[in-house]
Motif scaffolding. Structure first.
Motif, PDB file in Angstrom:
ATOM      1  N   HIS A  10      55.023 -71.708   5.123  1.00 58.76           N
ATOM      2  CA  HIS A  10      55.694 -72.327   3.972  1.00 58.76           C
ATOM      3  C   HIS A  10      56.259 -70.897   2.849  1.00 58.76           C
ATOM      4  CE1 HIS A  10      57.046 -73.839   0.207  1.00 58.76           C
ATOM      5  NE2 HIS A  10      56.357 -73.169  -0.577  1.00 58.76           N
ATOM      6  N   VAL A  11      58.054 -70.645   2.431  1.00 53.70           N
ATOM      7  CA  VAL A  11      58.058 -69.642   2.008  1.00 53.70           C
ATOM      8  C   VAL A  11      58.165 -70.017   0.892  1.00 53.70           C
ATOM      9  CG1 VAL A  11      60.050 -68.344   1.865  1.00 53.70           C
ATOM     10  CG2 VAL A  11      58.968 -68.950   4.132  1.00 53.70           C
ATOM     11  N   GLU A  12      58.141 -69.334  -0.436  1.00 51.97           N
ATOM     12  CA  GLU A  12      58.333 -69.623  -1.471  1.00 51.97           C
ATOM     13  C   GLU A  12      58.822 -68.068  -3.013  1.00 51.97           C
ATOM     14  OE1 GLU A  12      58.160 -71.892  -4.756  1.00 51.97           O
ATOM     15  OE2 GLU A  12      57.288 -71.996  -2.625  1.00 51.97           O
ATOM     16  N   HIS A  13      59.961 -68.422  -3.071  1.00 52.62           N
ATOM     17  CA  HIS A  13      60.569 -67.272  -3.646  1.00 52.62           C
ATOM     18  C   HIS A  13      59.850 -66.943  -5.153  1.00 52.62           C
ATOM     19  CE1 HIS A  13      63.429 -66.514  -0.693  1.00 52.62           C
ATOM     20  NE2 HIS A  13      63.393 -67.781  -0.424  1.00 52.62           N
ATOM     21  N   SER A  14      59.423 -66.238  -5.769  1.00 58.98           N
ATOM     22  CA  SER A  14      58.721 -65.680  -6.717  1.00 58.98           C
ATOM     23  C   SER A  14      58.735 -64.312  -7.122  1.00 58.98           C
ATOM     24  CB  SER A  14      56.908 -66.052  -7.032  1.00 58.98           C
ATOM     25  OG  SER A  14      56.999 -66.456  -8.418  1.00 58.98           O
ATOM     26  N   MET A  15      58.906 -63.729  -8.408  1.00 62.70           N
ATOM     27  CA  MET A  15      58.849 -62.306  -8.445  1.00 62.70           C
ATOM     28  C   MET A  15      59.478 -61.541  -8.063  1.00 62.70           C
ATOM     29  SD  MET A  15      54.686 -61.465  -8.239  1.00 62.70           S
ATOM     30  CE  MET A  15      53.133 -62.887  -7.656  1.00 62.70           C
ATOM     31  N   GLY A  16      60.710 -61.835  -8.033  1.00 69.54           N
ATOM     32  CA  GLY A  16      61.861 -60.870  -7.192  1.00 69.54           C
ATOM     33  C   GLY A  16      61.915 -61.042  -5.858  1.00 69.54           C
ATOM     34  N   ALA A  18      60.402 -62.771  -1.999  1.00 73.24           N
ATOM     35  CA  ALA A  18      60.012 -64.026  -1.173  1.00 73.24           C
ATOM     36  C   ALA A  18      58.530 -64.205  -0.436  1.00 73.24           C
ATOM     37  CB  ALA A  18      60.436 -64.196   0.734  1.00 73.24           C
ATOM     38  N   PHE A  19      57.597 -65.029  -0.810  1.00 76.96           N
ATOM     39  CA  PHE A  19      56.250 -64.876  -0.385  1.00 76.96           C
ATOM     40  C   PHE A  19      56.138 -66.151   0.797  1.00 76.96           C
ATOM     41  CE2 PHE A  19      55.576 -63.655  -4.459  1.00 76.96           C
ATOM     42  CZ  PHE A  19      55.297 -63.153  -4.664  1.00 76.96           C
ATOM     43  N   SER A  20      55.382 -65.555   2.162  1.00 81.32           N
ATOM     44  CA  SER A  20      56.115 -65.787   3.536  1.00 81.32           C
ATOM     45  C   SER A  20      53.895 -66.877   3.737  1.00 81.32           C
ATOM     46  CB  SER A  20      56.076 -65.624   4.705  1.00 81.32           C
ATOM     47  OG  SER A  20      57.325 -65.555   3.986  1.00 81.32           O
ATOM     48  N   VAL A 130      44.512 -66.932   7.447  1.00 82.31           N
ATOM     49  CA  VAL A 130      45.509 -67.283   6.418  1.00 82.31           C
ATOM     50  C   VAL A 130      46.757 -65.719   6.820  1.00 82.31           C
ATOM     51  CG1 VAL A 130      46.561 -67.468   3.996  1.00 82.31           C
ATOM     52  CG2 VAL A 130      44.650 -68.318   4.840  1.00 82.31           C
ATOM     53  N   CYS A 131      47.812 -65.474   6.665  1.00 84.46           N
ATOM     54  CA  CYS A 131      48.347 -64.653   6.260  1.00 84.46           C
ATOM     55  C   CYS A 131      49.454 -65.462   5.016  1.00 84.46           C
ATOM     56  CB  CYS A 131      48.833 -64.340   7.434  1.00 84.46           C
ATOM     57  SG  CYS A 131      50.530 -62.936   7.917  1.00 84.46           S
ATOM     58  N   LEU A 132      49.430 -64.233   4.393  1.00 87.09           N
ATOM     59  CA  LEU A 132      50.386 -64.382   3.127  1.00 87.09           C
ATOM     60  C   LEU A 132      51.123 -62.785   3.129  1.00 87.09           C
ATOM     61  CD1 LEU A 132      51.915 -65.801   1.041  1.00 87.09           C
ATOM     62  CD2 LEU A 132      49.802 -65.494  -0.318  1.00 87.09           C
ATOM     63  N   ASN A 133      52.381 -62.795   3.109  1.00 90.62           N
ATOM     64  CA  ASN A 133      53.250 -61.359   2.847  1.00 90.62           C
ATOM     65  C   ASN A 133      54.185 -62.074   2.296  1.00 90.62           C
ATOM     66  OD1 ASN A 133      55.428 -60.211   3.388  1.00 90.62           O
ATOM     67  ND2 ASN A 133      55.657 -60.171   5.193  1.00 90.62           N
ATOM     68  N   GLY A 134      54.076 -61.033   1.305  1.00 87.12           N
ATOM     69  CA  GLY A 134      53.901 -60.662  -0.231  1.00 87.12           C
ATOM     70  C   GLY A 134      55.053 -59.666  -0.064  1.00 87.12           C
ATOM     71  N   GLY A 135      56.558 -59.962  -0.315  1.00 85.02           N
ATOM     72  CA  GLY A 135      57.190 -58.792  -0.317  1.00 85.02           C
ATOM     73  C   GLY A 135      57.451 -57.708   1.005  1.00 85.02           C
ATOM     74  N   GLY A 136      56.277 -57.890   2.068  1.00 86.28           N
ATOM     75  CA  GLY A 136      56.366 -56.954   3.112  1.00 86.28           C
ATOM     76  C   GLY A 136      54.813 -56.254   2.915  1.00 86.28           C
ATOM     77  N   ASP A 137      54.001 -56.334   1.513  1.00 84.94           N
ATOM     78  CA  ASP A 137      52.961 -57.086   1.632  1.00 84.94           C
ATOM     79  C   ASP A 137      51.743 -57.660   1.847  1.00 84.94           C
ATOM     80  OD1 ASP A 137      53.013 -53.758   0.116  1.00 84.94           O
ATOM     81  OD2 ASP A 137      53.402 -54.605  -0.882  1.00 84.94           O
ATOM     82  N   ILE A 138      50.782 -57.548   2.855  1.00 85.54           N
ATOM     83  CA  ILE A 138      49.937 -58.695   3.738  1.00 85.54           C
ATOM     84  C   ILE A 138      48.775 -58.694   2.934  1.00 85.54           C
ATOM     85  CG2 ILE A 138      49.969 -60.072   5.716  1.00 85.54           C
ATOM     86  CD1 ILE A 138      52.573 -58.198   6.541  1.00 85.54           C
ATOM     87  N   GLN A 139      48.143 -59.497   2.576  1.00 79.72           N
ATOM     88  CA  GLN A 139      46.995 -60.127   3.199  1.00 79.72           C
ATOM     89  C   GLN A 139      46.479 -61.490   4.045  1.00 79.72           C
ATOM     90  OE1 GLN A 139      43.853 -58.923   0.597  1.00 79.72           O
ATOM     91  NE2 GLN A 139      42.871 -60.039   2.101  1.00 79.72           N
ATOM     92  N   LEU A 140      45.457 -60.736   4.951  1.00 83.18           N
ATOM     93  CA  LEU A 140      45.049 -62.039   6.346  1.00 83.18           C
ATOM     94  C   LEU A 140      43.151 -61.993   5.701  1.00 83.18           C
ATOM     95  CD1 LEU A 140      45.947 -58.977   9.230  1.00 83.18           C
ATOM     96  CD2 LEU A 140      47.520 -60.979   8.406  1.00 83.18           C
ATOM     97  N   TYR A 141      43.601 -63.385   6.415  1.00 75.49           N
ATOM     98  CA  TYR A 141      42.137 -64.002   6.200  1.00 75.49           C
ATOM     99  C   TYR A 141      41.549 -64.200   7.771  1.00 75.49           C
ATOM    100  CZ  TYR A 141      38.581 -66.990   5.509  1.00 75.49           C
ATOM    101  OH  TYR A 141      37.712 -67.735   5.153  1.00 75.49           O
TER     102      TYR A 141
END
Length: 258
Positions: A10-16, A18-20, A130-141
Motif C-alpha cells: 500500500h502507498v499512502e501520501h501524508s506529511m508531504g 509517500a509512505f510505502s 513489515v517494511c515501511l518506507n517514509g520518504g526514504g527513511d525505513i523501519q523494518l520488522y
C-alpha cells in the motif's frame, strides 16, 4: 510470494511525502487483522500530520508555537515527541534541535517516530514482516529485507545494500532530494563541512532519524560521535564522492555488497 507468505502492499501520501508499506503475512487467518491494522496505521499517519504539521496553521504544533495552546492542552503525543526531541538534543550536544530558524519544528524526529509507531501497530496486528518506507527513511520488522543506500551524486545508483533478518531502521539525511534543509543549530547556517549524504542504521527509526539529522549537521566529526552510540552505525558520502563508515557498519551489509 516465493516463500508462500501473503504479501500486502500500500502507498499512502501524508506529511508531504509517500509512505510505502510492504507487509508479509505468514498466517492466512491473521490477514483480516493485519488489514485492519494497516487501516489504523494509515489513519495514524494522517493524525500525526494534522497534529504536528508546521504548514497547517490549525495544527496543535502550530498553535502551541504561537502560544494559543499550552502543552497541557495538546494531545499527549505532542509532549512525548518534544520529550524525545529534548533527549536527542542532549545526546547530540545540541547538534539535533526541535527548532528551525528559531521556530518550533520537530520535523527531524517526528516522521521517524510516526513510522516506527505504525510498524509496531502492524506487528501487533499479526504481520509477520513489515517494511515501511517514509520518504526514504525505513523501519523494518521481521525479514529478510534488503535496503539499498542510494548514491546522492549519481541518481539511480546504489553505493551499498543493507540486509536485515529481524528489525532495523535506516535513515538518510542530505540535500539530494530537498536541497540544503538542515542547518548547523549553533550558527543557523548550512553545515561548515557539508556531506552529500549521511545514513544511520539502528533498531528504531525514531533514533535513526534524529541521529542522521544531527550527524549530517556535524559533518566529518559525526564519525567519532556515531562510534560511541549503542547499536548505531553510519555510512557517509562526502561532497567529493568519497565515503566513510563506522567500524561496525559492515555487519549490516549484504554479502554481495561487501
Amino acid at each position: 510470494m516465493p516463500d508462500g507468505r501473503e504479501r500486502l502492499r500500500h502507498v499512502e501520501h501524508s506529511m508531504g511525502t509517500a509512505f510505502s508499506f510492504d507487509i508479509r503475512i505468514a498466517d492466512a487467518g491473521a490477514s483480516p487483522r493485519v488489514r485492519a491494522g494497516l487501516a489504523a496505521a494509515v489513519a495514524g499517519l494522517h493524525r500525526v500530520d494534522e497534529t504536528f504539521s508546521t504548514y497547517r496553521p490549525g495544527s496543535q504544533l502550530s498553535r502551541l508555537a504561537r502560544g494559543e495552546l499550552s502543552l497541557g492542552d495538546c494531545v499527549t503525543e505532542v509532549a512525548e515527541v518534544l520529550d524525545l526531541c529534548a533527549a536527542a538534543e542532549r545526546e547530540s550536544e545540541g547538534w539535533f534541535t526541535a527548532r528551525y530558524a528559531g521556530e518550533l519544528d520537530p520535523t527531524g524526529l517526528v516522521k521517524g517516530w510516526a513510522v516506527e509507531c505504525a510498524v509496531r501497530m502492524l506487528a501487533s496486528s499479526g504481520a509477520d514482516s513489515v517494511c515501511l518506507n517514509g520518504g526514504g527513511d525505513i523501519q523494518l520488522y521481521g525479514g529478510p529485507w534488503r535496503v539499498g543506500v542510494s548514491d546522492p551524486l549519481h541518481p539511480g545508483g546504489l553505493l551499498t545494500v543493507i540486509e536485515a533478518d529481524e528489525g532495523l531502521a535506516v535513515a538518510t539525511s542530505g540535500p539530494a532530494e530537498r536541497g540544503c534543509h538542515i542547518l548547523d543549530p549553533h550558527t543557523g547556517r548550512p553545515p561548515a563541512e557539508p556531506l552529500a549524504s549521511m545514513t544511520v542504521v539502528c533498531p528504531g527509526l525514531t533514533h535513526a532519524d534524529a541521529r542522521a539529522t544531527a550527524a549530517y549537521a556535524m559533518g566529518g566529526r559525526a564519525r567519532d560521535w556515531l562510534e560511541e552510540l549503542p547499536d548505531t552505525e553510519g555510512f557517509a558520502v562526502n561532497a567529493d564522492g568519497s565515503t566513510w563508515r563506522t567500524s561496525g557498519f559492515a555487519r549490516h551489509m549484504a554479502k554481495l555488497a561487501v
